[in-house]
Design a protein around this motif. Structure first.
Motif, PDB file in Angstrom:
ATOM      1  N   GLY A  50       0.812  -1.212   0.000  1.00 42.09           N
ATOM      2  CA  GLY A  50       0.000   0.000   0.000  1.00 42.09           C
ATOM      3  C   GLY A  50       0.845   1.262   0.000  1.00 42.09           C
ATOM      4  O   GLY A  50       0.516   2.246  -0.678  1.00 42.09           O
ATOM      5  N   ALA A  51       1.951   1.245   0.739  1.00 41.98           N
ATOM      6  CA  ALA A  51       2.843   2.408   0.766  1.00 41.98           C
ATOM      7  C   ALA A  51       3.469   2.644  -0.602  1.00 41.98           C
ATOM      8  O   ALA A  51       3.584   3.790  -1.056  1.00 41.98           O
ATOM      9  CB  ALA A  51       3.924   2.207   1.823  1.00 41.98           C
ATOM     10  N   VAL A  52       3.853   1.565  -1.274  1.00 42.30           N
ATOM     11  CA  VAL A  52       4.434   1.697  -2.620  1.00 42.30           C
ATOM     12  C   VAL A  52       3.404   2.278  -3.586  1.00 42.30           C
ATOM     13  O   VAL A  52       3.716   3.167  -4.394  1.00 42.30           O
ATOM     14  CB  VAL A  52       4.941   0.331  -3.126  1.00 42.30           C
ATOM     15  CG1 VAL A  52       5.362   0.428  -4.585  1.00 42.30           C
ATOM     16  CG2 VAL A  52       6.093  -0.153  -2.264  1.00 42.30           C
ATOM     17  N   ILE A  76       1.802  15.777  -2.152  1.00 43.90           N
ATOM     18  CA  ILE A  76       2.953  15.473  -1.298  1.00 43.90           C
ATOM     19  C   ILE A  76       2.509  15.331   0.157  1.00 43.90           C
ATOM     20  O   ILE A  76       2.864  14.357   0.842  1.00 43.90           O
ATOM     21  CB  ILE A  76       4.030  16.563  -1.428  1.00 43.90           C
ATOM     22  CG1 ILE A  76       4.622  16.558  -2.835  1.00 43.90           C
ATOM     23  CG2 ILE A  76       5.128  16.358  -0.384  1.00 43.90           C
ATOM     24  CD1 ILE A  76       5.606  17.679  -3.091  1.00 43.90           C
ATOM     25  N   VAL A  77       1.725  16.294   0.643  1.00 43.03           N
ATOM     26  CA  VAL A  77       1.256  16.267   2.030  1.00 43.03           C
ATOM     27  C   VAL A  77       0.375  15.037   2.280  1.00 43.03           C
ATOM     28  O   VAL A  77       0.566  14.294   3.256  1.00 43.03           O
ATOM     29  CB  VAL A  77       0.499  17.558   2.363  1.00 43.03           C
ATOM     30  CG1 VAL A  77      -0.238  17.426   3.699  1.00 43.03           C
ATOM     31  CG2 VAL A  77       1.459  18.737   2.409  1.00 43.03           C
ATOM     32  N   ILE A  78      -0.588  14.827   1.392  1.00 47.94           N
ATOM     33  CA  ILE A  78      -1.492  13.692   1.573  1.00 47.94           C
ATOM     34  C   ILE A  78      -0.726  12.375   1.442  1.00 47.94           C
ATOM     35  O   ILE A  78      -0.943  11.431   2.216  1.00 47.94           O
ATOM     36  CB  ILE A  78      -2.646  13.757   0.557  1.00 47.94           C
ATOM     37  CG1 ILE A  78      -3.526  14.985   0.841  1.00 47.94           C
ATOM     38  CG2 ILE A  78      -3.483  12.481   0.612  1.00 47.94           C
ATOM     39  CD1 ILE A  78      -4.643  15.175  -0.154  1.00 47.94           C
ATOM     40  N   GLY A  79       0.198  12.311   0.490  1.00 48.49           N
ATOM     41  CA  GLY A  79       0.984  11.095   0.315  1.00 48.49           C
ATOM     42  C   GLY A  79       1.840  10.783   1.525  1.00 48.49           C
ATOM     43  O   GLY A  79       1.917   9.629   1.960  1.00 48.49           O
ATOM     44  N   LEU A  80       2.497  11.809   2.088  1.00 50.73           N
ATOM     45  CA  LEU A  80       3.303  11.595   3.288  1.00 50.73           C
ATOM     46  C   LEU A  80       2.441  11.106   4.450  1.00 50.73           C
ATOM     47  O   LEU A  80       2.845  10.207   5.206  1.00 50.73           O
ATOM     48  CB  LEU A  80       4.020  12.887   3.675  1.00 50.73           C
ATOM     49  CG  LEU A  80       5.196  13.306   2.776  1.00 50.73           C
ATOM     50  CD1 LEU A  80       5.721  14.674   3.209  1.00 50.73           C
ATOM     51  CD2 LEU A  80       6.306  12.270   2.817  1.00 50.73           C
ATOM     52  N   ALA A  81       1.259  11.703   4.607  1.00 52.72           N
ATOM     53  CA  ALA A  81       0.365  11.284   5.687  1.00 52.72           C
ATOM     54  C   ALA A  81      -0.080   9.840   5.495  1.00 52.72           C
ATOM     55  O   ALA A  81      -0.121   9.050   6.456  1.00 52.72           O
ATOM     56  CB  ALA A  81      -0.847  12.215   5.755  1.00 52.72           C
ATOM     57  N   VAL A  82      -0.413   9.478   4.255  1.00 50.12           N
ATOM     58  CA  VAL A  82      -0.858   8.111   3.982  1.00 50.12           C
ATOM     59  C   VAL A  82       0.264   7.108   4.246  1.00 50.12           C
ATOM     60  O   VAL A  82       0.060   6.078   4.896  1.00 50.12           O
ATOM     61  CB  VAL A  82      -1.361   7.995   2.528  1.00 50.12           C
ATOM     62  CG1 VAL A  82      -1.584   6.531   2.145  1.00 50.12           C
ATOM     63  CG2 VAL A  82      -2.654   8.779   2.357  1.00 50.12           C
ATOM     64  N   VAL A  83       1.457   7.410   3.749  1.00 51.49           N
ATOM     65  CA  VAL A  83       2.590   6.493   3.946  1.00 51.49           C
ATOM     66  C   VAL A  83       2.928   6.360   5.428  1.00 51.49           C
ATOM     67  O   VAL A  83       3.186   5.256   5.924  1.00 51.49           O
ATOM     68  CB  VAL A  83       3.815   6.972   3.146  1.00 51.49           C
ATOM     69  CG1 VAL A  83       5.054   6.168   3.513  1.00 51.49           C
ATOM     70  CG2 VAL A  83       3.548   6.866   1.652  1.00 51.49           C
ATOM     71  N   ALA A  84       2.915   7.499   6.151  1.00 48.90           N
ATOM     72  CA  ALA A  84       3.200   7.442   7.589  1.00 48.90           C
ATOM     73  C   ALA A  84       2.140   6.629   8.324  1.00 48.90           C
ATOM     74  O   ALA A  84       2.469   5.801   9.201  1.00 48.90           O
ATOM     75  CB  ALA A  84       3.266   8.852   8.164  1.00 48.90           C
ATOM     76  N   ALA A  85       0.868   6.832   7.979  1.00 46.27           N
ATOM     77  CA  ALA A  85      -0.211   6.083   8.629  1.00 46.27           C
ATOM     78  C   ALA A  85      -0.098   4.589   8.318  1.00 46.27           C
ATOM     79  O   ALA A  85      -0.310   3.743   9.197  1.00 46.27           O
ATOM     80  CB  ALA A  85      -1.569   6.614   8.184  1.00 46.27           C
ATOM     81  N   ILE A  86       0.252   4.261   7.078  1.00 49.74           N
ATOM     82  CA  ILE A  86       0.425   2.858   6.714  1.00 49.74           C
ATOM     83  C   ILE A  86       1.601   2.250   7.481  1.00 49.74           C
ATOM     84  O   ILE A  86       1.535   1.110   7.956  1.00 49.74           O
ATOM     85  CB  ILE A  86       0.642   2.723   5.193  1.00 49.74           C
ATOM     86  CG1 ILE A  86      -0.658   3.045   4.450  1.00 49.74           C
ATOM     87  CG2 ILE A  86       1.113   1.314   4.838  1.00 49.74           C
ATOM     88  CD1 ILE A  86      -0.508   3.063   2.940  1.00 49.74           C
ATOM     89  N   GLY A  87       2.686   3.016   7.619  1.00 53.61           N
ATOM     90  CA  GLY A  87       3.825   2.529   8.378  1.00 53.61           C
ATOM     91  C   GLY A  87       3.465   2.264   9.834  1.00 53.61           C
ATOM     92  O   GLY A  87       3.906   1.259  10.420  1.00 53.61           O
ATOM     93  N   LEU A  88       2.676   3.151  10.409  1.00 53.35           N
ATOM     94  CA  LEU A  88       2.241   2.954  11.795  1.00 53.35           C
ATOM     95  C   LEU A  88       1.308   1.754  11.918  1.00 53.35           C
ATOM     96  O   LEU A  88       1.353   1.017  12.911  1.00 53.35           O
ATOM     97  CB  LEU A  88       1.556   4.227  12.303  1.00 53.35           C
ATOM     98  CG  LEU A  88       2.512   5.413  12.507  1.00 53.35           C
ATOM     99  CD1 LEU A  88       1.724   6.702  12.703  1.00 53.35           C
ATOM    100  CD2 LEU A  88       3.419   5.173  13.707  1.00 53.35           C
TER     101      LEU A  88
END
Length: 205
Positions: free
Chosen positions: A28-30, A98-110
């Motif tokens: 999902g992060a990819v 960029i902002v939404i993507g960073l938030a999504v990737v960070a949330a997926i990582g968590l």
């Protein structure tokens, strides 16, 4: 060894499920990063930028009647191509993915960290509770900033194509992340209570 014999340790099949969740989170992060890159490719040239714009109480004729006859339909959203966005609009269109993507990737990582902790029997640890609360905060920040940037981009696109004569939607957002934040907050509170009860129970043994 302590993690395997902890009261909250999962059985083998459940651990496999958690590891599968971690793997899906990586995928999902990819995908999220790919979506950000694809959007930036559209926006960075700074010309003929497609912008998805929401509409309220707007109609448009479409050739969907008999023999292609025009039929008036309600328009909820449409893609508007902005030939030459203003600098502020262009900035918002670049910053939004960029902002939404960073938030999504960070949330997926968590989420992946949360599943990993569950797989190792650390369900009610303070670290796992912090993971849930950080996920809620990340989604909230991404939702708020993303909504503001989306609004800037949408208004800028409408202003550009109408030469500042169209008075349309001033603010639009997706409320699904908001409910996700509330759900994660409730989960975090439940895990805090569970952790407290576990520590009190262990103290009685």
């Amino acid at each position: 060894m302590a993690a395997e014999t902890a009261p909250t340790a999962l059985d083998r099949s459940d651990r496999v499920g958690m590891y599968l969740t971690v793997a899906l989170a990586v995928i999902g992060a990819v995908v999220a990063v790919w979506a950000v890159v694809a959007r930036l490719v559209e926006v960075l040239p700074g010309s003929d930028v497609p912008v998805l714009v929401p509409f309220v109480d707007e109609t448009a004729p479409l050739p969907i009647g008999p023999n292609g006859a025009l039929v008036e339909v309600d328009v909820a959203q449409a893609v508007v191509v902005v030939p030459d966005p203003a600098p502020a609009t262009w900035f918002a269109l670049i910053a939004e993915p960029i902002v939404i993507g960073l938030a999504v990737v960070a949330a997926i990582g968590l989420l992946a960290a949360f599943a990993w902790n569950l797989a190792h029997g650390r369900a009610f640890s303070r670290g796992n509770v912090r993971v849930v609360l950080w996920a809620a905060a990340t989604i909230a920040a991404g939702w708020f900033l993303g909504s503001m940037l989306t609004t800037m981009g949408v208004n800028g696109a409408l202003s550009a194509v109408s030469e500042y004569t169209y008075d349309g939607v001033l603010f639009g957002t997706d409320w699904l992340p908001f409910w996700g934040v509330l759900a994660l907050g409730a989960i975090g509170a439940a895990f805090q209570i569970g952790g407290r009860l576990q520590r009190e129970t262990e103290g009685l043994v």
